[in-house]
Write a protein that holds these residues in place. Structure first.
Motif, PDB file in Angstrom:
ATOM      1  N   SER A 107       0.823  -1.213   0.000  1.00  0.00           N
ATOM      2  CA  SER A 107       0.000   0.000   0.000  1.00  0.00           C
ATOM      3  C   SER A 107       0.854   1.259   0.000  1.00  0.00           C
ATOM      4  CB  SER A 107      -0.942  -0.006   1.211  1.00  0.00           C
ATOM      5  OG  SER A 107      -0.228   0.214   2.425  1.00  0.00           O
ATOM      6  N   ARG A 108       2.094   1.169   0.528  1.00  0.00           N
ATOM      7  CA  ARG A 108       2.982   2.328   0.574  1.00  0.00           C
ATOM      8  C   ARG A 108       3.729   2.560  -0.736  1.00  0.00           C
ATOM      9  NH1 ARG A 108       5.210   3.919   5.332  1.00  0.00           N
ATOM     10  NH2 ARG A 108       5.975   5.642   4.045  1.00  0.00           N
ATOM     11  N   ALA A 109       3.691   1.594  -1.635  1.00  0.00           N
ATOM     12  CA  ALA A 109       4.501   1.670  -2.855  1.00  0.00           C
ATOM     13  C   ALA A 109       4.267   2.927  -3.694  1.00  0.00           C
ATOM     14  CB  ALA A 109       4.272   0.422  -3.714  1.00  0.00           C
ATOM     15  N   PRO A 110       3.018   3.384  -3.900  1.00  0.00           N
ATOM     16  CA  PRO A 110       2.812   4.546  -4.774  1.00  0.00           C
ATOM     17  C   PRO A 110       3.503   5.819  -4.302  1.00  0.00           C
ATOM     18  CG  PRO A 110       0.751   3.357  -4.469  1.00  0.00           C
ATOM     19  CD  PRO A 110       1.728   2.780  -3.492  1.00  0.00           C
ATOM     20  N   THR A 111       3.729   5.951  -2.990  1.00  0.00           N
ATOM     21  CA  THR A 111       4.331   7.184  -2.471  1.00  0.00           C
ATOM     22  C   THR A 111       5.713   6.948  -1.853  1.00  0.00           C
ATOM     23  OG1 THR A 111       3.212   6.864  -0.328  1.00  0.00           O
ATOM     24  CG2 THR A 111       2.072   8.199  -1.990  1.00  0.00           C
ATOM     25  N   PHE A 112       6.208   5.734  -1.935  1.00  0.00           N
ATOM     26  CA  PHE A 112       7.456   5.386  -1.258  1.00  0.00           C
ATOM     27  C   PHE A 112       8.615   6.285  -1.704  1.00  0.00           C
ATOM     28  CE2 PHE A 112      11.324   2.856  -0.662  1.00  0.00           C
ATOM     29  CZ  PHE A 112      11.175   2.438   0.649  1.00  0.00           C
ATOM     30  N   ASP A 113       8.727   6.506  -2.997  1.00  0.00           N
ATOM     31  CA  ASP A 113       9.870   7.265  -3.529  1.00  0.00           C
ATOM     32  C   ASP A 113       9.764   8.771  -3.305  1.00  0.00           C
ATOM     33  OD1 ASP A 113      11.275   5.068  -4.399  1.00  0.00           O
ATOM     34  OD2 ASP A 113      10.410   5.090  -6.407  1.00  0.00           O
ATOM     35  N   LEU A 114       8.683   9.228  -2.695  1.00  0.00           N
ATOM     36  CA  LEU A 114       8.546  10.660  -2.424  1.00  0.00           C
ATOM     37  C   LEU A 114       9.271  11.071  -1.146  1.00  0.00           C
ATOM     38  CD1 LEU A 114       4.745  11.137  -3.243  1.00  0.00           C
ATOM     39  CD2 LEU A 114       6.719  11.496  -4.757  1.00  0.00           C
ATOM     40  N   SER A 115       9.720  10.096  -0.360  1.00  0.00           N
ATOM     41  CA  SER A 115      10.265  10.399   0.962  1.00  0.00           C
ATOM     42  C   SER A 115      11.790  10.410   0.965  1.00  0.00           C
ATOM     43  CB  SER A 115       9.794   9.351   1.976  1.00  0.00           C
ATOM     44  OG  SER A 115       8.391   9.338   2.067  1.00  0.00           O
ATOM     45  N   PRO A 116      12.402  11.499   1.437  1.00  0.00           N
ATOM     46  CA  PRO A 116      13.845  11.479   1.686  1.00  0.00           C
ATOM     47  C   PRO A 116      14.166  10.376   2.691  1.00  0.00           C
ATOM     48  CG  PRO A 116      12.980  13.715   1.842  1.00  0.00           C
ATOM     49  CD  PRO A 116      11.792  12.800   1.780  1.00  0.00           C
ATOM     50  N   GLY A 117      15.237   9.661   2.446  1.00  0.00           N
ATOM     51  CA  GLY A 117      15.546   8.496   3.259  1.00  0.00           C
ATOM     52  C   GLY A 117      15.077   7.211   2.607  1.00  0.00           C
ATOM     53  N   HIS A 118      14.138   7.317   1.669  1.00  0.00           N
ATOM     54  CA  HIS A 118      13.755   6.186   0.821  1.00  0.00           C
ATOM     55  C   HIS A 118      14.455   6.343  -0.532  1.00  0.00           C
ATOM     56  CE1 HIS A 118       9.740   5.406   3.157  1.00  0.00           C
ATOM     57  NE2 HIS A 118      10.811   5.121   3.859  1.00  0.00           N
ATOM     58  N   GLU A 119      13.992   7.283  -1.336  1.00  0.00           N
ATOM     59  CA  GLU A 119      14.657   7.575  -2.605  1.00  0.00           C
ATOM     60  C   GLU A 119      15.848   8.492  -2.344  1.00  0.00           C
ATOM     61  OE1 GLU A 119      15.976   7.045  -5.407  1.00  0.00           O
ATOM     62  OE2 GLU A 119      14.082   6.717  -6.499  1.00  0.00           O
ATOM     63  N   ILE A 120      16.744   8.584  -3.320  1.00  0.00           N
ATOM     64  CA  ILE A 120      17.920   9.452  -3.239  1.00  0.00           C
ATOM     65  C   ILE A 120      17.649  10.690  -4.092  1.00  0.00           C
ATOM     66  CG2 ILE A 120      20.368   9.660  -3.842  1.00  0.00           C
ATOM     67  CD1 ILE A 120      20.610   6.656  -3.181  1.00  0.00           C
ATOM     68  N   PHE A 121      17.844  11.865  -3.498  1.00  0.00           N
ATOM     69  CA  PHE A 121      17.450  13.106  -4.167  1.00  0.00           C
ATOM     70  C   PHE A 121      18.623  13.995  -4.572  1.00  0.00           C
ATOM     71  CE2 PHE A 121      13.639  11.864  -1.842  1.00  0.00           C
ATOM     72  CZ  PHE A 121      12.655  12.036  -2.805  1.00  0.00           C
ATOM     73  N   SER A 122      19.854  13.550  -4.371  1.00  0.00           N
ATOM     74  CA  SER A 122      20.984  14.404  -4.730  1.00  0.00           C
ATOM     75  C   SER A 122      22.189  13.567  -5.116  1.00  0.00           C
ATOM     76  CB  SER A 122      21.365  15.330  -3.572  1.00  0.00           C
ATOM     77  OG  SER A 122      21.954  14.585  -2.527  1.00  0.00           O
ATOM     78  N   ASP A 123      23.064  14.152  -5.924  1.00  0.00           N
ATOM     79  CA  ASP A 123      24.314  13.484  -6.277  1.00  0.00           C
ATOM     80  C   ASP A 123      25.191  13.284  -5.049  1.00  0.00           C
ATOM     81  OD1 ASP A 123      23.535  13.437  -8.930  1.00  0.00           O
ATOM     82  OD2 ASP A 123      24.651  15.247  -9.481  1.00  0.00           O
ATOM     83  N   ASP A 124      25.117  14.213  -4.105  1.00  0.00           N
ATOM     84  CA  ASP A 124      25.913  14.081  -2.882  1.00  0.00           C
ATOM     85  C   ASP A 124      25.523  12.833  -2.103  1.00  0.00           C
ATOM     86  OD1 ASP A 124      27.281  16.387  -3.452  1.00  0.00           O
ATOM     87  OD2 ASP A 124      26.189  17.650  -2.013  1.00  0.00           O
ATOM     88  N   GLU A 125      24.214  12.610  -1.987  1.00  0.00           N
ATOM     89  CA  GLU A 125      23.781  11.426  -1.260  1.00  0.00           C
ATOM     90  C   GLU A 125      24.162  10.153  -2.013  1.00  0.00           C
ATOM     91  OE1 GLU A 125      19.917   9.084   0.613  1.00  0.00           O
ATOM     92  OE2 GLU A 125      19.615  11.085  -0.250  1.00  0.00           O
ATOM     93  N   ARG A 126      23.978  10.158  -3.332  1.00  0.00           N
ATOM     94  CA  ARG A 126      24.346   8.972  -4.126  1.00  0.00           C
ATOM     95  C   ARG A 126      25.825   8.651  -3.941  1.00  0.00           C
ATOM     96  NH1 ARG A 126      21.556   6.206  -7.358  1.00  0.00           N
ATOM     97  NH2 ARG A 126      19.928   7.780  -7.306  1.00  0.00           N
ATOM     98  N   ALA A 127      26.667   9.680  -3.992  1.00  0.00           N
ATOM     99  CA  ALA A 127      28.105   9.473  -3.820  1.00  0.00           C
ATOM    100  C   ALA A 127      28.421   8.932  -2.429  1.00  0.00           C
ATOM    101  CB  ALA A 127      28.854  10.777  -4.069  1.00  0.00           C
ATOM    102  N   ALA A 128      27.692   9.422  -1.406  1.00  0.00           N
ATOM    103  CA  ALA A 128      27.930   8.955  -0.041  1.00  0.00           C
ATOM    104  C   ALA A 128      27.554   7.486   0.110  1.00  0.00           C
ATOM    105  CB  ALA A 128      27.140   9.818   0.944  1.00  0.00           C
ATOM    106  N   TRP A 129      26.469   7.073  -0.522  1.00  0.00           N
ATOM    107  CA  TRP A 129      26.099   5.653  -0.495  1.00  0.00           C
ATOM    108  C   TRP A 129      27.133   4.812  -1.222  1.00  0.00           C
ATOM    109  CZ3 TRP A 129      22.881   3.203   2.522  1.00  0.00           C
ATOM    110  CH2 TRP A 129      21.801   3.903   3.097  1.00  0.00           C
TER     111      TRP A 129
END
Length: 257
Positions: free
Chosen positions: A16-38
């Motif tokens: 049930s959470r799938a449609p909005t899951f990627d809208l949340s910081p901490g779920h999806e990645i929203f910046s190149d800085d975060e991607r690089a840190a991961w």
């Protein structure tokens, strides 16, 4: 409903959470800085991909699978929530990433024995009804010398600072309830959490001990997540940043001898 298990409730909730899951910081990645840190965290504990086989457990919409694939791993992602997998497959297709997504239970993967060089999970272990069962299965599907990387959180950290921050966040949630999960989702979430193994909080040291009991060696707890936290905070509402600051967020690396 007759024969409706806790596992069924968990699957239904995350579906049930799938449609909005990627809208949340901490779920999806929203910046190149975060991607690089991961990428840095994964490289630190699992090394370069170089075509090695990796399993992303409870892959959700494929965020960790994408990171692993970008680093050169041959990735299989599994999840038992079909709507999550639909989004993961579409995202991988849009990015032309060769990731396989399969519907399977992270506690009983049904994967072949000694099939993977690396396993990674993010925010899965705290939800497990039976972590000992899961860890034994992950040990089974890892190759000799393979590594497991768990990224998780103890949202019930017991230090005075953590308790004070949680109280502050709870007060802010009452003042501005729209910032929280919708009431029904929160009720379902809390009912599930009350019945999982780590209902009192997923302490890193308890997870470490369970891993050692399973047969894993060289178990390391890493709490150096400053770069990831900083990048995520730039996209989070203030109350969520307060909640995050109250938690013990960690990575645990373990190896199969």
């Amino acid at each position: 409903m007759q024969n409706w298990t806790l596992k069924d409730e968990i699957r239904e909730y995350w579906s049930s959470r799938a449609p909005t899951f990627d809208l949340s910081p901490g779920h999806e990645i929203f910046s190149d800085d975060e991607r690089a840190a991961w990428h840095t965290l994964i490289h630190k504990h699992l090394g370069r991909g170089e075509g090695r086989k990796a399993l992303d457990l409870a892959s959700g919409t494929g965020v960790i699978s994408r990171l692993l694939s970008e680093m050169g791993y041959d990735v299989t992602g599994i999840d038992f929530a079909g709507p999550m997998l639909e989004r993961a497959r579409q995202k991988a297709q849009d990015l032309a990433l060769p990731i396989r997504f399969l519907e399977a239970d992270a506690e009983r993967t049904m994967m072949p024995e000694k099939a993977f060089d690396a396993i990674m999970t993010r925010h899965l272990v705290w939800t497990l009804p039976d972590p000992a069962l899961a860890f034994a299965d992950w040990f089974r599907v890892l190759k000799q010398g393979g590594r497991l990387l768990i990224v998780d959180v103890d949202s019930s950290a017991r230090g005075a600072r953590s308790v004070a921050l949680r109280r502050m966040a709870a007060l802010l949630r009452r003042i501005k309830p729209s910032a929280a999960l919708p009431g029904r989702d929160r009720t379902i979430h809390d009912a599930i959490v009350s019945r999982v193994h780590f209902s009192e909080g997923a302490r890193a040291e308890e997870i470490r001990d369970l891993l050692i009991g399973t047969g894993f060696v060289d178990v390391v707890i890493d709490r150096d997540h400053a770069a990831i936290r900083k990048a995520q905070a730039a996209h989070m509402p203030f109350v969520q940043r307060i909640e995050r600051a109250s938690q013990d967020r960690y990575a645990i690396r373990a190896s199969k001898p």
